[in-house]
Design a protein around this motif. Structure first.
Motif, short mmCIF file in Angstrom:
data_model
loop_
_atom_site.label_atom_id
_atom_site.label_comp_id
_atom_site.label_asym_id
_atom_site.label_seq_id
_atom_site.Cartn_x
_atom_site.Cartn_y
_atom_site.Cartn_z
N ALA A 1 -12.46 -1.07 12.77
CA ALA A 1 -12.89 -2.14 11.88
C ALA A 1 -11.91 -2.33 10.71
CB ALA A 1 -14.29 -1.84 11.33
N PHE A 2 -11.28 -1.25 10.25
CA PHE A 2 -10.29 -1.38 9.17
C PHE A 2 -9.14 -2.29 9.60
CE2 PHE A 2 -11.97 2.80 7.65
CZ PHE A 2 -12.26 2.41 6.35
N LYS A 3 -8.58 -2.00 10.77
CA LYS A 3 -7.43 -2.77 11.25
C LYS A 3 -7.82 -4.20 11.58
CE LYS A 3 -4.88 1.18 12.97
NZ LYS A 3 -4.34 1.88 14.13
N ALA A 4 -9.00 -4.39 12.17
CA ALA A 4 -9.46 -5.74 12.49
C ALA A 4 -9.67 -6.55 11.23
CB ALA A 4 -10.75 -5.66 13.30
N LEU A 5 -10.21 -5.93 10.19
CA LEU A 5 -10.41 -6.61 8.92
C LEU A 5 -9.07 -6.96 8.28
CD1 LEU A 5 -12.62 -7.60 7.00
CD2 LEU A 5 -12.50 -5.39 5.86
N GLN A 6 -8.09 -6.08 8.37
CA GLN A 6 -6.76 -6.38 7.82
C GLN A 6 -6.11 -7.54 8.56
OE1 GLN A 6 -4.66 -2.69 8.12
NE2 GLN A 6 -5.36 -1.96 6.12
N ARG A 7 -6.23 -7.55 9.90
CA ARG A 7 -5.65 -8.65 10.67
C ARG A 7 -6.31 -9.98 10.31
NH1 ARG A 7 -6.05 -4.90 15.05
NH2 ARG A 7 -7.96 -5.97 15.69
N ARG A 8 -7.63 -9.96 10.20
CA ARG A 8 -8.34 -11.21 9.88
C ARG A 8 -8.01 -11.68 8.46
NH1 ARG A 8 -14.24 -12.74 11.98
NH2 ARG A 8 -14.43 -14.69 10.87
N ARG A 9 -7.87 -10.74 7.56
CA ARG A 9 -7.51 -11.08 6.17
C ARG A 9 -6.10 -11.65 6.12
NH1 ARG A 9 -6.86 -6.55 1.49
NH2 ARG A 9 -6.05 -7.90 -0.10
N ALA A 10 -5.16 -11.09 6.89
CA ALA A 10 -3.79 -11.60 6.92
C ALA A 10 -3.76 -13.00 7.50
CB ALA A 10 -2.92 -10.65 7.73
N GLN A 11 -4.57 -13.28 8.52
CA GLN A 11 -4.62 -14.63 9.09
C GLN A 11 -5.22 -15.61 8.10
OE1 GLN A 11 -6.83 -14.28 12.70
NE2 GLN A 11 -5.09 -13.47 13.86
N ARG A 12 -6.20 -15.16 7.35
CA ARG A 12 -6.86 -16.05 6.38
C ARG A 12 -5.92 -16.37 5.22
NH1 ARG A 12 -9.98 -14.44 2.17
NH2 ARG A 12 -10.23 -12.38 3.06
N LEU A 13 -5.12 -15.40 4.78
CA LEU A 13 -4.24 -15.58 3.63
C LEU A 13 -2.86 -16.10 4.02
CD1 LEU A 13 -5.12 -12.34 1.63
CD2 LEU A 13 -6.00 -14.65 1.28
#
Length: 109
Positions: free
Chosen positions: A94-106
């Motif tokens: 979940a940590f890595k998935a959240l980081q990937r999603r955050r990078a796509q959003r930003l």
């Protein structure tokens, strides 16, 4: 003649009875080695690490949902992203998935 020589002589003359050979142990169908297979150890270790990592995620990120959306935005997170990551299967990090999603959003468009 000394007593020791007499005893040695008597022991040589007395023959020990022949012992019958020990019976062979039957080979069992199930053999348990001294150490379990390394593949099994690796699988259990991977499973435990995934569970511990998921528990850490829940302990760190789920309390953030109690905060206001402005505070989450200041931290760089989004409420929907945290809720999405909490619903992921436990095998997925979940940590890595959240980081990937955050990078796509930003990511700048």
């Amino acid at each position: 003649m000394s007593n020791l020589k007499l005893l040695d002589r008597l022991q040589c003359e007395v023959k020990q009875p022949a012992r019958p050979p020990l019976p062979r142990q039957p080979i069992r169908e199930f053999y348990m080695p001294a150490m379990p297979p390394m593949g099994l150890i690796n699988a259990v270790e991977t499973w435990v690490r995934a569970l511990v990592r998921r528990q850490r995620f829940r302990r760190r990120f789920l309390p953030l949902l109690d905060h206001d959306d402005h505070i989450l935005d200041d931290m760089g997170h989004n409420r929907e992203d945290i809720e999405w990551a909490a619903r992921l299967p436990w095998r997925e990090d979940a940590f890595k998935a959240l980081q990937r999603r955050r990078a796509q959003r930003l990511k700048p468009r």
